[in-house]
Design an enzyme around this catalytic site. Sequence first.
Site, PDB file in Angstrom:
ATOM      1  N   GLU A 272       0.578  -1.089  -0.103  1.00  0.00           N
ATOM      2  CA  GLU A 272       0.100   0.065  -0.056  1.00  0.00           C
ATOM      3  C   GLU A 272       1.076   1.207   0.020  1.00  0.00           C
ATOM      4  O   GLU A 272       1.544   1.591   0.962  1.00  0.00           O
ATOM      5  CB  GLU A 272      -0.979  -0.098   1.287  1.00  0.00           C
ATOM      6  CG  GLU A 272      -1.835   1.208   1.354  1.00  0.00           C
ATOM      7  CD  GLU A 272      -2.372   1.479   2.962  1.00  0.00           C
ATOM      8  OE1 GLU A 272      -2.672   2.519   3.127  1.00  0.00           O
ATOM      9  OE2 GLU A 272      -2.580   0.631   3.403  1.00  0.00           O
TER      10      GLU A 272
ATOM     11  N   ARG B 153       0.745  10.549   0.292  1.00  0.00           N
ATOM     12  CA  ARG B 153       1.074  11.482   1.383  1.00  0.00           C
ATOM     13  C   ARG B 153       2.146  12.240   0.860  1.00  0.00           C
ATOM     14  O   ARG B 153       2.763  13.323   1.462  1.00  0.00           O
ATOM     15  CB  ARG B 153       1.676  10.861   2.597  1.00  0.00           C
ATOM     16  CG  ARG B 153       0.581  10.136   3.253  1.00  0.00           C
ATOM     17  CD  ARG B 153       0.933   9.427   4.559  1.00  0.00           C
ATOM     18  NE  ARG B 153       0.145   8.492   5.161  1.00  0.00           N
ATOM     19  CZ  ARG B 153       0.066   8.100   6.420  1.00  0.00           C
ATOM     20  NH1 ARG B 153       1.163   8.088   7.039  1.00  0.00           N
ATOM     21  NH2 ARG B 153      -0.677   7.340   6.831  1.00  0.00           N
TER      22      ARG B 153
ATOM     23  N   LYS C   3     -11.114  -0.732   7.166  1.00  0.00           N
ATOM     24  CA  LYS C   3      -9.808  -0.482   7.691  1.00  0.00           C
ATOM     25  C   LYS C   3     -10.228   0.263   9.032  1.00  0.00           C
ATOM     26  O   LYS C   3     -11.073   0.941   8.973  1.00  0.00           O
ATOM     27  CB  LYS C   3      -8.976   0.651   6.808  1.00  0.00           C
ATOM     28  CG  LYS C   3      -7.746   1.071   7.437  1.00  0.00           C
ATOM     29  CD  LYS C   3      -6.911   2.129   6.390  1.00  0.00           C
ATOM     30  CE  LYS C   3      -6.023   2.633   7.401  1.00  0.00           C
ATOM     31  NZ  LYS C   3      -4.898   3.770   6.274  1.00  0.00           N
TER      32      LYS C   3
END
Length: 206
Positions: free
Chosen positions: A41, A45, A129
């Site tokens: 993943e 960012r 999640k």
Amino acid sequence: MTTGQDLLELSPVMPVVVIDDAGDAVPTARALLAGGIGVIELTLRTPAALSAIERVAAEVPDIVIGAGTVTSPGQAKQAADAGAKFLVTPGCTDAVVDACFGTGLPFLPGASTVSEAMRLAERGLSALKFFPAEASGGVAYLKSIAGPLPSLKFCPTGGITVASAPAYLALPNVGCIGGSWLTPKPALAAGDFAAIEALAAEAAKL
């Protein structure tokens, strides 16, 4: 791979990776794969993230590449266009969830409250999640919601370590965990991909 439930079964640990230099993406993915982890993943960012996803998708086809930290509808489309095979969000606004559905990709929407989890379940999502895991109650919280929400499974992420990982993985409503410890910043900065491979091999045994 067609559903979020499938994502939870790819690996006991889903590496959550922040890439500052797109040139590090392919060797990082190869190191994880060599260590026995078949999924990555890459979080959105940094400015390098989308380029990093493109490179991994093109050059490391044996690893399942996903985009994490999807926080806007536009990012969902950008990640899909870059070659991501799945999406992960830290939270669950209607606009972001709609955009994730719109890509046709499996995704793990973030939830940290019972109400958020119930809203996502109402939309047909059963793999979520749990973020930020440790700050939101950790193992004890997930244990407490397993009874009222028996159809939901989680990938807890946030503050989990190799030491705390087994307690999470022992829970019946946890399919896998997200871990940033597999790709520590010092190793990435030094280009120490052998260290990343060793951490991956350790995580693959959990």
